[in-house]
Scaffold this motif. Structure first.
Motif, short mmCIF file in Angstrom:
data_model
loop_
_atom_site.label_atom_id
_atom_site.label_comp_id
_atom_site.label_asym_id
_atom_site.label_seq_id
_atom_site.Cartn_x
_atom_site.Cartn_y
_atom_site.Cartn_z
N SER A 93 84.26 43.02 23.87
CA SER A 93 83.35 43.10 24.67
C SER A 93 82.40 44.10 24.36
N GLU A 123 81.29 35.05 28.15
CA GLU A 123 81.06 35.33 29.56
C GLU A 123 80.41 36.74 29.66
N ASP A 124 79.38 36.43 29.85
CA ASP A 124 78.15 37.77 29.99
C ASP A 124 78.38 38.49 28.75
N LEU A 125 79.00 39.58 28.84
CA LEU A 125 78.94 40.46 27.44
C LEU A 125 80.67 40.47 26.78
N SER A 126 81.26 39.63 27.27
CA SER A 126 82.69 39.50 26.68
C SER A 126 82.88 38.17 25.86
N ASP A 134 69.78 48.83 32.59
CA ASP A 134 69.58 47.44 32.13
C ASP A 134 68.10 47.14 33.10
N ARG A 183 71.79 40.59 25.67
CA ARG A 183 72.93 39.65 26.14
C ARG A 183 73.40 39.10 24.87
N SER A 221 67.70 30.13 31.56
CA SER A 221 69.01 31.13 31.33
C SER A 221 68.59 32.44 31.51
N PRO A 222 69.31 33.63 31.58
CA PRO A 222 69.21 34.88 31.80
C PRO A 222 68.10 35.44 30.92
#
Length: 493
Positions: A465, A285-288, A239, A272, A310-311
């Motif tokens: 996911s 939600e994140d990667l899901s 990552d 993402r 944002s991220p």
């Protein structure tokens, strides 16, 4: 002049940051020096105290042995002395009696007395005694010579510190989300090398190339107990763009200095899910992602509006090079809507070879995964236009598993896997799908990408996911070459 001044300011700022990092490093070195000096002095005192204790215990044991030997021999000699004294007294009495008998004038009494004396002499203790000492007075077998030990003690010195290893960068490799690190010990430390007990490898994720900085976002991870001069880290998720490694050698009691840190590039595809692009019935939600018939994304919209950043705008992610993080061009009014239950990735693919995996619920009424142009319309569905390519699973009314592009579909006569692997070769115009577990090739699109693309997903009444931070598996590279001319995977055009 202004441009030159800006360059000078940028150079000075970088130099100042470098000096500040070095100053922090020197201050930390001073603190470590105080702590380590106190520690080694305490260890030295403990070692000498332990040595003194061993010597005292050894001395007590040897003195006790001497005392026991003396007591045993004393008892033997005193017993023999006592017996001899009694025998001597008895012999003297017989001798006096014999002399008196010789002087006697009575013949009858003489004969009787002579016979009694003869019998007494025969049975006298003096004739049953051994006149050889039972114990020797020599104690030479308990003498000591600590000359060699004294020389050994005088030769005591500080424990040799293992040499500093050197990581051999050309022999290191990053492949299949694994990192293989190889190092060697200096030739001058060959003798010390033979006493090395193990090695300690440390690694840290970073988005900065070059030497490690005093302040890093990610901590050092430690691998201990390595017996060889190489080690492989497996099952990694990359990552960050780089990973930094260092290693040191340890003997039974002390660790050497760390090697010079080296930085390896991960070459992994990281992205993402762009929640701002998601249909309001998709809960991201994140990667899901999960289908939500209540349209629960309305609350997330308010959160995103209130969120200052944002991220996708974090410094760590902006440091990643191509593929590039897509600009946050979409607002809530640009969400996919109607029957386009779609969400896009936030990183564009404009070059190179990328790979990611997606695990999905095979009971979903509909699911699709592939790539799309960022210009994909908010009402458009994946695979039903020229701007998207995907594999599509349909469990509604009739079951089908197809490859779709530009409203064309090809039925795939393969079992539906639990997890899809997606491979994109931008320059070659290849988009391949694999069974992520077995690496069986399912389908390949052959096209010509005229614009950057992004990962794209669709789900209706189901969930999925995504796993990112993956390198292109070596087996996929091989299969791509082997199937480059396979007619069964011809492009939909």
């Amino acid at each position: 002049l202004q441009e030159d001044l800006h360059k000078m300011i940028s150079t000075l700022a970088l130099k100042n940051e470098e000096i500040q990092n070095f100053v922090c490093s020197l201050k930390q070195t001073l603190q470590n020096l105080e702590v380590n000096s106190s520690r080694v002095q305490e260890d030295l005192e403990k070692e000498f105290s332990s040595l003194y204790s061993v010597l005292d215990e050894l001395k007590d044991n040897m003195v006790t042995r001497i005392k026991q030997e003396r007591a045993s021999r004393t008892y033997e000699v005193q017993s023999q002395l006592s017996a001899c004294t009694k025998a001597l007294e008895s012999s003297e009495e017989l001798l006096e009696l014999a002399n008196q008998t010789l002087c006697s004038s009575e013949m009858d009494g003489f004969n009787k007395a002579a016979k009694e004396i003869k019998d007494s002499v025969t049975m006298a203790p003096a004739f049953r005694l051994s006149l050889k000492a039972r114990a020797s007075d020599s104690m030479s077998h308990l003498m000591v010579d600590f000359g060699p030990e004294r020389e050994m003690l005088l030769a005591l010195k500080f424990l040799p510190v293992p040499g500093t290893p050197e990581i051999i960068v050309p022999d290191c490799s990053v492949c299949d989300n694994s990192v293989h690190v190889v190092w060697t010990m200096p030739e001058s430390d060959a003798k010390i090398d033979s006493k090395i007990d193990h090695y300690v490898l440390e690694y840290r994720r970073t988005n900065q190339q070059g030497p490690p900085r005093a302040r890093e976002e990610h901590p050092w991870m430690v691998v201990e107990g390595i017996r060889e001069t190489e080690h492989t880290l497996t099952g990694l998720r990359f990552d960050t763009r780089f990973m930094t490694f260092r290693v040191r050698a340890c003997n039974k009691a002390v660790a050497g200095e760390f090697s010079e840190a080296i930085t390896l590039e991960t070459n992994a595809f990281l992205f993402r899910l762009d929640a701002s692009s998601a249909h309001q019935n998709l809960r991201v939600e994140d990667l899901s992602v999960e289908w939500d018939a209540t349209g629960g994304k309305l609350q997330d919209i308010r959160k995103e509006k209130a969120r200052s950043g944002s991220p996708m705008h974090s410094p760590a992610r902006n440091a990643m090079s191509s593929p590039k993080r897509a600009p946050a061009a979409r607002g809530s009014r640009d969400r996919f809507t109607a029957e386009s239950y779609t969400v896009l990735g936030d990183t564009v693919i404009d070059g190179g070879q990328q790979y990611w995996e997606v695990r999905f619920d095979r009971e979903s009424k509909a699911f699709a995964a592939g790539v799309a142009l960022r210009t994909l319309g908010r009402f458009e569905q994946l695979g039903k236009n020229s701007a998207s390519w995907c594999l599509h699973l349909n469990n509604w009314l009739q079951v089908s598993f197809t490859a779709k592009h530009n409203n064309g579909a090809r039925t795939l006569e393969v079992p539906v896997p639990d997890r899809l692997g997606v491979y994109c070769n931008y320059e070659e115009g290849l988009l391949s799908f694999y069974n992520a577990k077995t690496k069986q090739l399912i389908h390949t699109f052959r096209t010509k990408f005229t614009q950057p693309v992004v990962p794209a997903f669709m789900v209706w009444n189901g969930s999925f996911s995504v796993q990112t931070g993956l390198q292109v598996p070596s087996v996929v590279h091989s299969l791509q070459k082997r199937n480059s001319t396979s007619s069964s995977n011809a492009s939909l055009s």
